[in-house]
Design a protein around this motif. Structure first.
Motif, PDB file in Angstrom:
ATOM      1  N   ILE A  43       0.850  -1.187   0.000  1.00 31.14           N
ATOM      2  CA  ILE A  43       0.000   0.000   0.000  1.00 31.14           C
ATOM      3  C   ILE A  43       0.887   1.238   0.000  1.00 31.14           C
ATOM      4  O   ILE A  43       2.036   1.197   0.443  1.00 31.14           O
ATOM      5  N   SER A  44       0.319   2.298  -0.485  1.00 30.01           N
ATOM      6  CA  SER A  44       0.962   3.611  -0.429  1.00 30.01           C
ATOM      7  C   SER A  44      -0.028   4.550   0.243  1.00 30.01           C
ATOM      8  O   SER A  44      -1.242   4.417   0.068  1.00 30.01           O
ATOM      9  N   PRO A  69       4.683  -3.006   2.832  1.00 33.18           N
ATOM     10  CA  PRO A  69       4.191  -4.380   2.712  1.00 33.18           C
ATOM     11  C   PRO A  69       2.889  -4.570   3.486  1.00 33.18           C
ATOM     12  O   PRO A  69       2.772  -4.136   4.626  1.00 33.18           O
ATOM     13  N   ALA A  70       1.903  -5.203   2.839  1.00 35.56           N
ATOM     14  CA  ALA A  70       0.610  -5.427   3.485  1.00 35.56           C
ATOM     15  C   ALA A  70      -0.135  -6.533   2.749  1.00 35.56           C
ATOM     16  O   ALA A  70      -0.022  -6.657   1.535  1.00 35.56           O
ATOM     17  N   ALA A  81       6.106   4.240  12.794  1.00 36.26           N
ATOM     18  CA  ALA A  81       6.904   4.313  11.574  1.00 36.26           C
ATOM     19  C   ALA A  81       6.536   3.111  10.712  1.00 36.26           C
ATOM     20  O   ALA A  81       6.288   2.017  11.228  1.00 36.26           O
ATOM     21  N   LEU A  82       6.503   3.298   9.423  1.00 35.28           N
ATOM     22  CA  LEU A  82       6.122   2.229   8.507  1.00 35.28           C
ATOM     23  C   LEU A  82       7.315   1.730   7.715  1.00 35.28           C
ATOM     24  O   LEU A  82       8.206   2.506   7.369  1.00 35.28           O
ATOM     25  N   VAL A 112      -5.245   5.763   0.696  1.00 36.30           N
ATOM     26  CA  VAL A 112      -4.378   4.588   0.592  1.00 36.30           C
ATOM     27  C   VAL A 112      -4.639   3.929  -0.754  1.00 36.30           C
ATOM     28  O   VAL A 112      -5.771   3.910  -1.247  1.00 36.30           O
ATOM     29  N   PHE A 113      -3.573   3.411  -1.327  1.00 40.22           N
ATOM     30  CA  PHE A 113      -3.621   2.784  -2.637  1.00 40.22           C
ATOM     31  C   PHE A 113      -2.973   1.407  -2.534  1.00 40.22           C
ATOM     32  O   PHE A 113      -1.852   1.295  -2.035  1.00 40.22           O
ATOM     33  N   ALA A 114      -3.670   0.388  -2.997  1.00 41.71           N
ATOM     34  CA  ALA A 114      -3.142  -0.973  -2.968  1.00 41.71           C
ATOM     35  C   ALA A 114      -2.551  -1.321  -4.330  1.00 41.71           C
ATOM     36  O   ALA A 114      -3.120  -0.978  -5.367  1.00 41.71           O
ATOM     37  N   SER A 115      -1.411  -2.015  -4.306  1.00 40.98           N
ATOM     38  CA  SER A 115      -0.786  -2.434  -5.558  1.00 40.98           C
ATOM     39  C   SER A 115      -0.223  -3.849  -5.425  1.00 40.98           C
ATOM     40  O   SER A 115       0.080  -4.316  -4.335  1.00 40.98           O
ATOM     41  N   ARG A 116      -0.115  -4.494  -6.545  1.00 37.40           N
ATOM     42  CA  ARG A 116       0.423  -5.850  -6.607  1.00 37.40           C
ATOM     43  C   ARG A 116       1.946  -5.826  -6.458  1.00 37.40           C
ATOM     44  O   ARG A 116       2.525  -6.670  -5.796  1.00 37.40           O
TER      45      ARG A 116
END
Length: 150
Positions: A43-44, A69-70, A81-82, A112-116
């Motif tokens: 995610i971003s 990472p998620a 902190a991430l 939030v944006f999810a990506s592969r």
């Protein structure tokens, strides 16, 4: 995908998440992301203030973290902190920059944006939500957003 935050109560962002000049401690808000697509691995997070256009002449970026990472769900504690690529804010810092409106109440957006795959975002750029979507939207599997006022 759903984004919630216990740091936003009745539409108001709680004071610890504001800048020191407004009585806060520049603490990043609590966020919970549920319902990530099964194929999402990262995610971003992008947070900005479109109401800054009037006093600052641009949308102000308060937080950029990319390629965290998620899987399935992500819970971020306030101030945590991430493990991702931390980008710049409009103020030039890295990490979370608390709300500090110079001219009354502003509305702040958290997306939030999810990506592969990892997106490899340029962390030298303070990305607004709109700019991020224009550049990386084609690689985003899902998106969620909340707003709060301060």
């Amino acid at each position: 995908m759903e984004l919630t935050s216990s740091s936003i109560v009745n539409g108001q962002i709680q004071k610890p998440h504001a800048c020191r000049g407004k009585g806060g401690s520049d603490q990043a808000p609590q966020l919970t992301v549920r319902g990530l697509p099964p194929e999402a691995k990262f995610i971003s997070i992008v947070s900005d203030d479109p109401d800054a256009m009037k006093p600052a002449g641009r949308v102000w970026v308060h937080w950029n973290v990319f390629d965290v990472p998620a899987q399935g769900e992500l819970a971020v504690a306030a101030g945590q902190a991430l493990a991702g690529d931390v980008g710049k804010t409009t103020g030039g810092g890295r990490g979370y920059e608390g709300m500090c409106p110079p001219d009354g109440v502003h509305t702040y957006r958290f997306a939030v944006f999810a990506s592969r795959e990892k997106l490899g975002v340029d962390t030298q750029v303070p990305w607004t939500i709109g700019d991020f979507e224009a550049r990386y939207g084609g690689q985003v599997l899902a998106r969620a957003q909340i707003t709060g006022r301060f």
